[in-house]
Write an enzyme that holds these catalytic residues in place. Structure first.
Site, PDB file in Angstrom:
ATOM      1  N   GLU A 117      -5.368  -4.925  10.698  1.00 46.48           N
ATOM      2  CA  GLU A 117      -4.361  -3.885  10.883  1.00 46.48           C
ATOM      3  C   GLU A 117      -4.634  -3.136  12.186  1.00 46.48           C
ATOM      4  O   GLU A 117      -5.411  -2.170  12.199  1.00 46.48           O
ATOM      5  CB  GLU A 117      -4.395  -2.901   9.716  1.00 46.48           C
ATOM      6  CG  GLU A 117      -4.104  -3.532   8.377  1.00 46.48           C
ATOM      7  CD  GLU A 117      -3.526  -2.513   7.410  1.00 46.48           C
ATOM      8  OE1 GLU A 117      -2.423  -2.769   6.905  1.00 46.48           O
ATOM      9  OE2 GLU A 117      -4.155  -1.477   7.177  1.00 46.48           O
TER      10      GLU A 117
ATOM     11  N   SER B 234       3.384  -2.055  10.379  1.00 41.74           N
ATOM     12  CA  SER B 234       4.843  -2.017  10.530  1.00 41.74           C
ATOM     13  C   SER B 234       5.512  -3.350  10.173  1.00 41.74           C
ATOM     14  O   SER B 234       6.476  -3.758  10.833  1.00 41.74           O
ATOM     15  CB  SER B 234       5.237  -1.551  11.936  1.00 41.74           C
ATOM     16  OG  SER B 234       4.769  -0.232  12.157  1.00 41.74           O
TER      17      SER B 234
ATOM     18  N   GLY C 256       2.770  -1.112   4.329  1.00 42.73           N
ATOM     19  CA  GLY C 256       2.791   0.296   3.952  1.00 42.73           C
ATOM     20  C   GLY C 256       4.215   0.768   3.702  1.00 42.73           C
ATOM     21  O   GLY C 256       4.795   0.534   2.642  1.00 42.73           O
ATOM     22  N   GLY C 257       4.806   1.412   4.702  1.00 41.74           N
ATOM     23  CA  GLY C 257       6.122   2.046   4.552  1.00 41.74           C
ATOM     24  C   GLY C 257       7.185   1.159   3.903  1.00 41.74           C
ATOM     25  O   GLY C 257       7.913   1.615   3.008  1.00 41.74           O
TER      26      GLY C 257
ATOM     27  N   GLY D 134       2.347   2.401  10.697  1.00 40.66           N
ATOM     28  CA  GLY D 134       3.261   3.518  10.512  1.00 40.66           C
ATOM     29  C   GLY D 134       3.943   3.965  11.800  1.00 40.66           C
ATOM     30  O   GLY D 134       4.577   5.018  11.846  1.00 40.66           O
TER      31      GLY D 134
ATOM     32  N   GLU E  36      -6.621   4.699   7.840  1.00 42.63           N
ATOM     33  CA  GLU E  36      -6.443   6.133   7.538  1.00 42.63           C
ATOM     34  C   GLU E  36      -7.727   6.709   6.940  1.00 42.63           C
ATOM     35  O   GLU E  36      -8.062   7.867   7.171  1.00 42.63           O
ATOM     36  CB  GLU E  36      -5.228   6.331   6.626  1.00 42.63           C
ATOM     37  CG  GLU E  36      -3.937   6.131   7.405  1.00 42.63           C
ATOM     38  CD  GLU E  36      -2.754   5.648   6.596  1.00 42.63           C
ATOM     39  OE1 GLU E  36      -2.784   5.723   5.356  1.00 42.63           O
ATOM     40  OE2 GLU E  36      -1.775   5.171   7.223  1.00 42.63           O
TER      41      GLU E  36
ATOM     42  N   HIS F  40      -9.374   1.206   4.902  1.00 39.49           N
ATOM     43  CA  HIS F  40      -8.080   1.382   5.577  1.00 39.49           C
ATOM     44  C   HIS F  40      -8.264   2.314   6.781  1.00 39.49           C
ATOM     45  O   HIS F  40      -9.070   3.240   6.728  1.00 39.49           O
ATOM     46  CB  HIS F  40      -7.060   1.965   4.593  1.00 39.49           C
ATOM     47  CG  HIS F  40      -5.670   1.945   5.120  1.00 39.49           C
ATOM     48  ND1 HIS F  40      -5.190   2.907   5.970  1.00 39.49           N
ATOM     49  CD2 HIS F  40      -4.660   1.053   4.948  1.00 39.49           C
ATOM     50  CE1 HIS F  40      -3.935   2.609   6.299  1.00 39.49           C
ATOM     51  NE2 HIS F  40      -3.593   1.496   5.693  1.00 39.49           N
TER      52      HIS F  40
ATOM     53  N   ASN G 268       0.863  -1.181   0.000  1.00 36.88           N
ATOM     54  CA  ASN G 268       0.000   0.000   0.000  1.00 36.88           C
ATOM     55  C   ASN G 268       0.899   1.232   0.000  1.00 36.88           C
ATOM     56  O   ASN G 268       1.519   1.554   1.011  1.00 36.88           O
ATOM     57  CB  ASN G 268      -0.887  -0.012   1.247  1.00 36.88           C
ATOM     58  CG  ASN G 268      -1.650   1.284   1.410  1.00 36.88           C
ATOM     59  OD1 ASN G 268      -1.831   2.043   0.450  1.00 36.88           O
ATOM     60  ND2 ASN G 268      -2.097   1.563   2.620  1.00 36.88           N
ATOM     61  N   TRP G 269       0.954   1.905  -1.154  1.00 38.89           N
ATOM     62  CA  TRP G 269       1.886   3.034  -1.280  1.00 38.89           C
ATOM     63  C   TRP G 269       1.306   4.341  -0.728  1.00 38.89           C
ATOM     64  O   TRP G 269       1.973   5.373  -0.791  1.00 38.89           O
ATOM     65  CB  TRP G 269       2.286   3.206  -2.747  1.00 38.89           C
ATOM     66  CG  TRP G 269       3.125   2.093  -3.276  1.00 38.89           C
ATOM     67  CD1 TRP G 269       3.693   1.084  -2.541  1.00 38.89           C
ATOM     68  CD2 TRP G 269       3.504   1.858  -4.632  1.00 38.89           C
ATOM     69  NE1 TRP G 269       4.402   0.243  -3.377  1.00 38.89           N
ATOM     70  CE2 TRP G 269       4.301   0.690  -4.662  1.00 38.89           C
ATOM     71  CE3 TRP G 269       3.236   2.515  -5.844  1.00 38.89           C
ATOM     72  CZ2 TRP G 269       4.834   0.192  -5.838  1.00 38.89           C
ATOM     73  CZ3 TRP G 269       3.777   2.010  -7.019  1.00 38.89           C
ATOM     74  CH2 TRP G 269       4.563   0.861  -7.019  1.00 38.89           C
ATOM     75  N   LYS G 270       0.077   4.305  -0.249  1.00 36.81           N
ATOM     76  CA  LYS G 270      -0.545   5.519   0.306  1.00 36.81           C
ATOM     77  C   LYS G 270      -0.357   6.677  -0.675  1.00 36.81           C
ATOM     78  O   LYS G 270      -0.398   6.466  -1.876  1.00 36.81           O
ATOM     79  CB  LYS G 270       0.049   5.826   1.691  1.00 36.81           C
ATOM     80  CG  LYS G 270       0.126   4.583   2.581  1.00 36.81           C
ATOM     81  CD  LYS G 270       0.389   4.902   4.013  1.00 36.81           C
ATOM     82  CE  LYS G 270       0.535   3.596   4.787  1.00 36.81           C
ATOM     83  NZ  LYS G 270       0.340   3.723   6.198  1.00 36.81           N
TER      84      LYS G 270
HETATM   85  C1  PEP Z   1      -0.718   0.141   5.840  1.00 33.21           C
HETATM   86  O1  PEP Z   1      -0.668   1.219   5.289  1.00 33.21           O
HETATM   87  O2  PEP Z   1      -1.649  -0.622   5.573  1.00 33.21           O
HETATM   88  C2  PEP Z   1       0.334  -0.230   6.797  1.00 33.21           C
HETATM   89  C3  PEP Z   1       0.233  -1.369   7.435  1.00 33.21           C
HETATM   90  O3  PEP Z   1       1.357   0.671   6.974  1.00 33.21           O
HETATM   91  P1  PEP Z   1       2.789   0.366   7.669  1.00 33.21           P
HETATM   92  O4  PEP Z   1       3.298  -0.937   7.096  1.00 33.21           O
HETATM   93  O5  PEP Z   1       3.655   1.536   7.258  1.00 33.21           O
HETATM   94  O6  PEP Z   1       2.562   0.288   9.130  1.00 33.21           O
END
Ligand code: PEP
Length: 225
Positions: free
Chosen positions: A151, A187, A208-209, A157, A87, A85, A7-9
């Site tokens: 999640e 994470s 994500g990151g 994040g 966010e 998500h 997930n590149w946000k």
């Molecule tokens: C996400 O955006 O779904 C996520 C899990 O982010 P991160 O891996 O950065 O915590």
């Protein structure tokens, strides 16, 4: 086979998207999808990996400024979408009901769906994790083309990862409520991917990151093989 989704946000415009996909060496033996921002979907399609959007509206078309419909995504060659998500839930007032509507419309249009659930830190501390997961999962339609991503919001994040045992426990709860594959997100990094992905109820990862760099994303994908 495990599923790993990146997930590149709101990162990577079209040029960076092409550069990433040219550089990535995806391993065999794992299902991999990338979820670029809307503006980068078109250039991502046709470069070897399934492409998912990060959201999708429930209407086919209409006066919904800033939204994108499932038929529009299909026309681009997009194969699926993330829905709900944290966010979106926390920053854009997404509710269980809008999550349900988005999932249903996406599935109806032939998209695959990664539907996200997870408790906040305050909910976990108040002992409400189980109730929150039950409420969120109840809103998610049953469908072969849908997977759930667990999640925990406190792990997204933040660098805080759920322990493998905690992830396993939450995934078991979700699977009792909904007969589907469940991905873990929060994470996930190359260093912790293997211990999470070897839990029996963890069917993959939503990253994500650590999905933003080709080598780190590839390392997580290798951990899932
Ligand atoms: C996400 O955006 O779904 C996520 C899990 O982010 P991160 O891996 O950065 O915590």
């Amino acid at each position: 086979m495990k599923l790993v989704a990146g997930n590149w946000k709101m990162f990577k415009g079209p040029a960076e998207t092409v550069a990433f996909l040219d550089e990535l060496e995806p391993p065999a033996g794992v299902e991999i999808v990338v979820c670029p921002a809307f503006a980068s979907l078109a250039v991502a399609v046709g470069r070897g990996l399934p492409v998912y959007a990060q959201n999708v509206h429930w209407a086919e078309q209409g006066a919904f400024t800033g939204e994108v419909s499932a038929p529009m995504l299909r026309e681009l060659g997009v194969e699926g979408a993330i829905v709900g998500h944290s966010e979106r839930r926390q920053l854009f007032a997404e509710t269980d009901e809008t999550v349900r509507m988005r999932c249903a419309a996406a599935l109806e249009a032939g998209l695959r769906v990664i539907a996200c659930v997870g408790e906040t830190e305050a909910e976990r501390e108040a002992g409400e994790t189980d109730a929150v997961l039950r409420r969120q999962v109840a809103a998610i339609p049953r469908h072969d083309a849908l997977v759930i991503a667990y999640e925990p919001v406190w792990a997204i994040g933040t660098g805080k990862t759920a322990t493998p045992e905690l992830a396993q426990q939450a995934h078991e709860t979700i699977k009792e409520l909904h007969d589907t594959r469940v991905l873990y997100g929060g994470s996930v990094k190359p260093e912790n991917a293997a211990e999470l992905l070897t839990q029996p109820a963890v069917d993959g990862a939503l990253v994500g990151g650590a999905s933003l760099e080709p080598e780190s994303f590839a390392a997580i994908c290798r951990a899932a093989t």
